[in-house]
Design an enzyme around this catalytic site. Structure first.
Site, PDB file in Angstrom:
ATOM      1  N   CYS A 163       0.971  -1.091   0.013  1.00 32.96           N
ATOM      2  CA  CYS A 163       0.002  -0.111   0.111  1.00 32.96           C
ATOM      3  C   CYS A 163       0.850   1.304   0.132  1.00 32.96           C
ATOM      4  CB  CYS A 163      -0.889  -0.055   1.144  1.00 32.96           C
ATOM      5  SG  CYS A 163      -1.846  -1.543   1.403  1.00 32.96           S
ATOM      6  N   HIS A 296      -3.839   7.236   6.206  1.00 32.05           N
ATOM      7  CA  HIS A 296      -4.029   6.017   5.293  1.00 32.05           C
ATOM      8  C   HIS A 296      -5.254   5.268   5.437  1.00 32.05           C
ATOM      9  CE1 HIS A 296      -2.607   2.595   3.359  1.00 32.05           C
ATOM     10  NE2 HIS A 296      -2.637   1.617   4.202  1.00 32.05           N
ATOM     11  N   HIS A 331      -9.591   1.281  -1.528  1.00 31.82           N
ATOM     12  CA  HIS A 331      -8.192   1.178  -1.346  1.00 31.82           C
ATOM     13  C   HIS A 331      -7.293   0.722  -2.615  1.00 31.82           C
ATOM     14  CE1 HIS A 331      -4.417   0.976   0.188  1.00 31.82           C
ATOM     15  NE2 HIS A 331      -4.605   0.208   1.397  1.00 31.82           N
TER      16      HIS A 331
END
Length: 404
Positions: A163, A296, A331
């Site tokens: 990520c 995040h 995401h």
């Protein structure tokens, strides 16, 4: 003295827009791009929400301006579309006119295509044209195909750190500029939805069957997304000589790796804290000068606690306004850092704080809560953008308003 690093071009495509302007419009309208997939053949088709770019591959070929051909996966096409917009904004008509490097990020590469023929590939009795897909599986395949079409011949690299991938790509590009290796870099990432990633995250029991709720007491997981984003970075001397339009400054950055667990962050946010602290120190800005944090904020149980504790540890009782924009896009994994870096620039340019959608109840472990409504006409001079990946690979960027 190392050169300052300026952002002079941006391009993107996500579930909420085919370009930067489209994304900004949907962010302002508080309109999520989450829904159910039209393009993935999965048993979770109508069960697990995703942030999908609502164009079939044929339409993406047209948007990318390339003819339909074998080997050009959805990941590559999304990247080409975002890249072309970044070039237009930066005024780059021929990348060969100045030495320019390319740092791309992806975790799935061409998996979106290869997984469709997986059972054919592993069957020793089968032969046929499906074997051609094998070459596209590598993460670097989409990098090279984009580079070939665009014309990059200088430094070309691929980063895959889950990520945090495209945040690390931006960091790597900025380091090369500051070290005088190249005057201009194009950095970001591209990611397509796949059954593999959907099944993988679901097996970890951290995918929500509802729209994700970052930093909410009732959160149960993330929603995956797809998209691509690239930023053009230029050294100060090159930008001034080139008369570039400077959008913002990448003033600080840091990557830390706590190596706490393969898929979980440190409970106390050690790596996140150190990444933010060191990035802010590099930027030369104080705690009080941070106006907004694009967290995040995946809405997974462990991540939000860890990141929240890191924020409280760093800022005490004066945590800046913060929100996660993942309820808009899902995401997007390797592309998330670059997408959210562009959102940071948009927040600065448009004096906006973006809302954390779907929030209803403060987490019991924290004393802080995210912004839940769009805040307009709010001075935003410095933004921290966080991207934290598997294995404790933590990346924080500080993006600042350009001050000549």
């Amino acid at each position: 003295m190392a050169e300052r690093v300026f952002i002079t071009g941006m391009g993107m495509i996500t579930a909420i827009g085919d370009n930067v302007a489209g994304n900004l419009e949907q962010l302002r309208a508080k309109r999520s791009g989450l829904g159910f997939t039209d393009y993935i053949d999965t048993i979770y088709k109508n069960i697990l929400p995703v942030g999908e770019v609502k164009h079939p591959n044929e339409a993406l070929f047209a948007k990318a301006g390339v003819s339909v051909r074998e080997g050009y996966t959805r990941t590559t096409l999304l990247g080409l579309i975002a890249m072309q917009e970044a070039f237009r904004q930066a005024g780059i008509s021929d990348v060969q006119q100045a030495p320019t490097g390319f740092i791309n990020a992806s975790t799935v590469g061409g998996m979106c295509d290869t997984e469709k023929v997986y059972f054919d590939i592993i069957n020793p009795d089968k032969t046929g044209s499906f074997l051609r897909y094998i070459d596209t599986l590598d993460c670097a395949d989409c990098t090279q195909r984009i580079a070939d079409i665009v014309g990059f011949t200088e430094h070309i690299a691929t980063i895959s750190t889950a990520c945090s991938s495209s945040a690390n790509a931006l960091m790597f590009g900025a380091r090369m500029i500051r070290q005088g290796m190249l005057p201009r870099m194009v950095c970001g990432g591209t990611e397509a939805l796949t059954r593999f990633t959907l099944n993988g995250f679901n097996s970890l029991k951290n995918v929500d069957k509802q729209f994700c709720r970052p930093f909410d007491q009732q959160r149960t997981g993330l929603n995956l997304g797809e998209g691509a984003a690239y930023l053009v970075l230029e050294s100060e001397s090159f930008a001034r000589a080139n008369n570039s339009c400077i959008l913002a400054e990448l003033s600080g950055y840091c990557n830390t790796n706590e190596a706490f667990h393969p898929t979980s962050p440190s409970p106390d946010g050690d790596g996140a804290y150190e990444a933010m602290r060191t990035a802010l120190a590099m930027s030369g800005r104080s705690l009080e000068e941070v106006d907004y944090i694009n967290v995040h904020g995946t809405a997974t149980l462990n991540n939000d606690v860890s990141e929240g504790k890191a924020l409280e540890r760093m800022f005490g009782t004066n945590v800046p306004l913060f929100s996660s924009t993942k309820p808009f896009t899902g995401h997007t994994l390797a592309a998330a850092g670059a997408i959210e870096a562009i959102y940071a620039v948009l927040a600065i340019q448009n004096r906006l704080i973006f809302p954390n959608l779907n929030f209803s109840e403060k987490m019991e472990e924290l004393n802080i809560s995210p912004v839940t409504e769009l805040i307009e006409d709010h001075p935003v001079n410095n933004v921290i953008s966080n991207s934290f990946g598997f294995g404790g690979n933590n990346a924080s960027l500080v993006i600042s308003k350009y001050e000549g």
